[in-house]
Design an enzyme around this catalytic site. Structure first.
Site, short mmCIF file in Angstrom:
data_model
loop_
_atom_site.label_atom_id
_atom_site.label_comp_id
_atom_site.label_asym_id
_atom_site.label_seq_id
_atom_site.Cartn_x
_atom_site.Cartn_y
_atom_site.Cartn_z
N CYS A 67 0.73 -1.62 -0.04
CA CYS A 67 -0.01 -0.12 0.15
C CYS A 67 0.53 1.41 0.06
O CYS A 67 0.70 2.18 -0.76
CB CYS A 67 -1.17 -0.33 1.35
SG CYS A 67 -0.05 -0.03 2.79
N HIS A 105 -2.58 1.40 7.34
CA HIS A 105 -2.52 1.42 4.95
C HIS A 105 -2.68 2.64 4.71
O HIS A 105 -2.98 3.31 5.68
CB HIS A 105 -3.82 0.04 4.85
CG HIS A 105 -4.28 0.68 4.03
ND1 HIS A 105 -3.87 0.00 2.54
CD2 HIS A 105 -5.29 1.68 3.78
CE1 HIS A 105 -4.68 -0.02 1.56
NE2 HIS A 105 -5.47 1.20 2.02
N ASP A 119 -8.12 4.41 -4.51
CA ASP A 119 -7.25 3.28 -3.44
C ASP A 119 -6.51 2.20 -4.70
O ASP A 119 -7.22 1.31 -5.17
CB ASP A 119 -7.49 2.36 -2.34
CG ASP A 119 -6.48 1.73 -1.40
OD1 ASP A 119 -5.29 1.61 -2.03
OD2 ASP A 119 -6.67 2.05 -0.32
N TYR A 187 7.94 -2.06 10.15
CA TYR A 187 7.41 -3.43 11.31
C TYR A 187 7.11 -3.72 10.02
O TYR A 187 7.00 -5.46 10.35
CB TYR A 187 5.97 -2.58 11.87
CG TYR A 187 4.80 -3.88 12.60
CD1 TYR A 187 5.24 -4.37 13.64
CD2 TYR A 187 3.98 -4.16 11.02
CE1 TYR A 187 5.07 -5.85 14.48
CE2 TYR A 187 3.11 -5.29 12.37
CZ TYR A 187 3.45 -5.62 13.14
OH TYR A 187 2.68 -7.20 13.48
#
Length: 267
Positions: A67, A105, A119, A187
């Site tokens: 993303c 996200h 998106d 992460y």
């Protein structure tokens, strides 16, 4: 930003004016050509949230991304074309409907006469921009979407063929920039708790539905929801599917062993 090269990458030849029509056509073209994939994470290739680095990867090397990469670079293209774009932080819902942390996200807000949620980095989700302030269901093929308000946040819900509404993610409208997403991006690249480190994924929309390479499974889904599954049994099949169906060739230092995880029966 080489706009011509980016448009060639996504096979786009339509209008370029900053309109709702252009926005919708660009999003669909992007989803059908640039895969949602996490191969960099499994090949030891560092993901850098920077327009130049992402352009080199996605456009020049014809890769995909997840993303932060896909929506980040798409936002840069839209801005160059004259759109007003903001990067938004979203919390992704798990199978139980529990939302994850902020910056889990990145999604996009594009402001035209009417605001739209855009998106190109959430896998099997919206194919076209959604009207942010529309209260009724928004239909896309066999699916429907809603954007509901929940306190200060908005929740994107999807209704699939079983008529069940499921949350996808929730977000607010505060704009952010690449550095704000950096911690969660690290992460997802490094933590054993991140679903991105647990299995390789490569997926893109097609004219008929979607194709997905998930671990050792190659899935083909039609627009009617019919699925075909093929289990890979030879190490070289993985690289062949990447090349033939996703136009991706992993080479050099960023190449991983496509036979990883096949088991000892393959010798």
């Amino acid at each position: 930003m080489d706009i011509k090269a980016y448009l060639q990458r996504i096979n786009y030849t339509g209008p370029l004016d900053p309109s709702a029509e252009t926005l919708g056509r660009l999003q669909l073209a992007h989803l059908r050509t640039v895969p949602f994939e996490n191969l960099s994470i499994h090949s030891g290739e560092l993901i850098v949230l920077d327009d130049q680095a992402l352009f080199e990867k996605i456009v020049e090397r014809r890769r995909g991304g997840f993303c932060y990469e896909l929506n980040g670079l798409f936002a840069a293209l839209l801005r160059k074309l004259g759109f007003e774009v903001a990067m938004l932080s979203a919390q992704v819902a798990n199978a139980a409907g529990v939302f994850g942390p902020d910056f889990d996200h990145m999604t996009l807000l594009v402001t035209l006469a009417e605001r739209r949620l855009v998106d190109v980095g959430f896998g099997d989700s919206i194919l076209e921009p959604l009207l942010l302030d529309e209260q009724n269901d928004q239909i896309q093929g066999k699916r429907a979407y809603r954007i509901n308000r929940e306190g200060e946040r908005l929740v994107l819900l999807q209704r699939s063929s079983d008529d069940e509404w499921k949350p996808q993610y929730r977000f607010n409208l505060e704009p952010f920039h690449y550095p704000d997403f950096a911690e969660m991006c690290r992460y997802h690249q490094t933590s054993p708790e991140s679903h991105f480190t647990k299995e390789r994924i490569c997926s893109r929309a097609t004219n008929e539905g979607r194709i997905t390479l998930s671990g050792l499974r190659f899935l083909t889904t039609s627009g009617e929801g019919k699925k075909q599954e093929r289990i890979l049994t030879k190490p070289d099949e993985y690289a062949t599917i990447l090349r033939d169906h996703f136009d991706i060739v992993m080479t050099g230092e960023g190449c991983f062993d496509p036979g990883e995880g096949y088991g000892s029966s393959l010798g």
